[in-house]
Motif scaffolding. Structure first.
Motif, PDB file in Angstrom:
ATOM      1  N   UNK A 137       0.806   2.575   0.107  1.00 57.69           N
ATOM      2  CA  UNK A 137       0.766   2.750  -1.035  1.00 57.69           C
ATOM      3  C   UNK A 137       1.794   2.937  -2.307  1.00 57.69           C
ATOM      4  N   UNK A 138       3.155   3.403  -1.669  1.00 58.53           N
ATOM      5  CA  UNK A 138       4.217   3.986  -2.143  1.00 58.53           C
ATOM      6  C   UNK A 138       4.892   3.281  -3.198  1.00 58.53           C
ATOM      7  N   UNK A 139       4.693   2.382  -3.261  1.00 61.81           N
ATOM      8  CA  UNK A 139       5.200   1.373  -4.602  1.00 61.81           C
ATOM      9  C   UNK A 139       4.022   2.052  -5.413  1.00 61.81           C
ATOM     10  N   UNK A 140       3.107   1.558  -5.523  1.00 60.97           N
ATOM     11  CA  UNK A 140       1.608   2.163  -6.742  1.00 60.97           C
ATOM     12  C   UNK A 140       2.488   3.612  -6.807  1.00 60.97           C
ATOM     13  N   UNK A 141       1.959   4.398  -6.496  1.00 65.69           N
ATOM     14  CA  UNK A 141       2.279   5.932  -6.243  1.00 65.69           C
ATOM     15  C   UNK A 141       3.391   6.561  -7.269  1.00 65.69           C
ATOM     16  N   UNK A 142       4.064   5.450  -6.829  1.00 61.86           N
ATOM     17  CA  UNK A 142       5.846   5.663  -7.510  1.00 61.86           C
ATOM     18  C   UNK A 142       5.776   4.975  -9.235  1.00 61.86           C
ATOM     19  N   UNK A 143       4.744   3.900  -8.832  1.00 63.31           N
ATOM     20  CA  UNK A 143       4.859   3.188 -10.799  1.00 63.31           C
ATOM     21  C   UNK A 143       3.449   3.942 -10.892  1.00 63.31           C
ATOM     22  N   UNK A 144       2.707   5.266 -10.177  1.00 61.09           N
ATOM     23  CA  UNK A 144       1.607   5.876 -11.691  1.00 61.09           C
ATOM     24  C   UNK A 144       2.432   7.025 -11.923  1.00 61.09           C
ATOM     25  N   UNK A 145       3.463   7.080 -10.394  1.00 57.68           N
ATOM     26  CA  UNK A 145       4.410   8.339 -11.178  1.00 57.68           C
ATOM     27  C   UNK A 145       4.907   7.967 -13.126  1.00 57.68           C
ATOM     28  N   UNK A 146       5.618   6.800 -12.742  1.00 54.63           N
ATOM     29  CA  UNK A 146       6.596   6.979 -13.463  1.00 54.63           C
ATOM     30  C   UNK A 146       6.048   6.466 -15.253  1.00 54.63           C
ATOM     31  N   UNK A 147       4.939   5.957 -14.715  1.00 56.20           N
ATOM     32  CA  UNK A 147       4.293   5.417 -16.191  1.00 56.20           C
ATOM     33  C   UNK A 147       2.924   6.621 -16.592  1.00 56.20           C
ATOM     34  N   UNK A 148       2.470   7.045 -15.521  1.00 59.77           N
ATOM     35  CA  UNK A 148       1.475   7.659 -15.734  1.00 59.77           C
ATOM     36  C   UNK A 148       1.783   8.819 -16.913  1.00 59.77           C
ATOM     37  N   UNK A 149       2.987  10.367 -15.654  1.00 63.83           N
ATOM     38  CA  UNK A 149       2.784  11.127 -16.400  1.00 63.83           C
ATOM     39  C   UNK A 149       3.488  11.290 -17.778  1.00 63.83           C
TER      40      UNK A 149
END
Length: 388
Positions: free
Chosen positions: A210-222
């Motif tokens: 799930x690394x791509x989802x974690x990166x997307x969450x970081x880029x959009x969520x933070x």
């Protein structure tokens, strides 16, 4: 005498002696050129030195990335010229790389029409002189756009006319700064996660689940969370027609647009051929092996072919980047205020400090070229290590 003959016949001493003689001759030639130039300048009553940089310039520049008006010094015009050159070179390298890779891949497509269109693009634009292409975009295309009152408009925010392209300009207020900082932090964390994912894949054959989802969450969520809790708001300075032209927003003048289009398309045609050659250098067995593992054509290209092709692509790609940076000096033909136009042109004509102005201009282009070459060599070594 015998000792001299023995040294002359020494295979290790003789090359050093010859190289020392060559260096001495080069130094003597340089000293003679400098002395001759200084004597000629003195006889003609031309002053030398860099004091002129602090004098008032007295002329305007149509585009400046820093505050500038006629009261600023020639030193300021030097800075304005450098920034404008870096702007068009940086944008040109980015867009030419993007377009060149797309066209290069399309050239090898199994789709007959797409491949032929890519071939026509390459053969057309790489065989027409760049200066003519600059004139084409500036005088034949952009000059045919309507006047400001009849502008092409996208909503009430983006306008295109004879005076250029006008875009909304985001206003950075105090509440927006934490959001921008959080964006940088999120990008840094995403890059760290990507590097960690790659290390694990190399070591174990499996990446982080799930690394791509974690990166997307970081880029959009933070940034979204910081935006919500800081109460920041984004204010746009929208261009508006006032008098004979638009005011406010970001204005891309026609000179910049024409130069950027010409540099991008011309260089992309060469990059496309570099990309095609790189892809064809990868052995067919690599593609067949990847396909036999069940990878789709897109995955085969991005995960197997392109990484191996980069070793072949990067050296000639570096040459294209250097050519683009140097070709940006053709901007003076249409009046774009780059370094050659405002400093080696107007400033030199007004001050007469030819030696200093030309030397500074040459030093800037030399520095830009060496910097690009250094960065690409570093990236080339990194790609080579990954391949091993």
């Amino acid at each position: 005498m015998n000792e001299i003959l023995r040294l002359w016949r020494d295979a290790s001493f003789r090359p050093l002696l010859m190289q020392g003689i060559v260096v001495l001759l080069v130094v003597m030639l340089g000293v003679w050129v400098i002395n001759n130039t200084m004597n000629n300048l003195e006889h003609r009553g031309i002053s030398t030195g860099f004091d002129f940089l602090s004098q008032e310039a007295g002329f305007g520049i149509i585009q400046s990335l820093v505050a500038y008006d006629e009261s600023h010094s020639y030193g300021r015009t030097f800075v304005v010229g450098i920034l404008n050159t870096l702007l068009v070179s940086g944008l040109g390298i980015f867009f030419a790389t993007l377009l060149g890779f797309l066209v290069g891949v399309a050239r090898l497509s199994s789709n007959w029409l797409l491949a032929r269109m890519a071939s026509v693009f390459i053969e057309t634009f790489r065989n027409i002189p760049l200066l003519l292409q600059i004139f084409f975009w500036y005088f034949a295309v952009l000059a045919a756009l309507p006047h400001p009152r009849q502008s092409y408009a996208l909503g009430d925010t983006i306008f295109l006319n004879l005076r250029g392209l006008f875009l909304p300009k985001p206003i950075i207020e105090q509440g927006l700064l934490p959001v921008l900082v959080s964006c940088l932090v999120a990008i840094g964390l995403a890059l760290l996660l990507r590097a960690r994912n790659r290390q694990r894949r190399v070591a174990t054959g499996k990446g982080i689940s799930g690394a791509p989802w974690y990166m997307a969450a970081l880029l959009m969520g933070v940034p979204a969370l910081v935006w919500h809790f800081s109460g920041a708001s984004l204010v746009l300075d929208t261009p508006a027609l006032k008098g004979f032209n638009f005011r406010g927003g970001i204005a891309i003048i026609p000179e910049l647009g024409a130069l950027l289009l010409a540099l991008t398309i011309y260089t992309a045609a060469f990059i496309a051929e570099v990309v095609r050659a790189g892809i064809e250098s990868v052995q067919k067995g690599q593609k067949e092996a990847a396909a036999s593992l069940g990878l789709k054509p897109g995955k085969v290209l991005t995960l197997v072919v392109i990484p191996q092709a980069m070793k072949v692509i990067i050296p000639p790609l570096t040459n294209q980047y250097l050519n683009l940076a140097k070709n940006s000096s053709l901007a003076t033909a249409i009046g774009y205020p780059d370094l050659v136009s405002v400093f080696a042109g107007t400033t030199l004509n007004q001050t007469g400090q030819a030696v200093e102005v030309i030397a500074m201009t040459m030093a800037v282009y030399l520095t830009i070229s060496l910097s690009v070459s250094l960065l690409m060599n570093i990236y080339n070594r990194r790609v080579a290590l990954i391949e091993r």
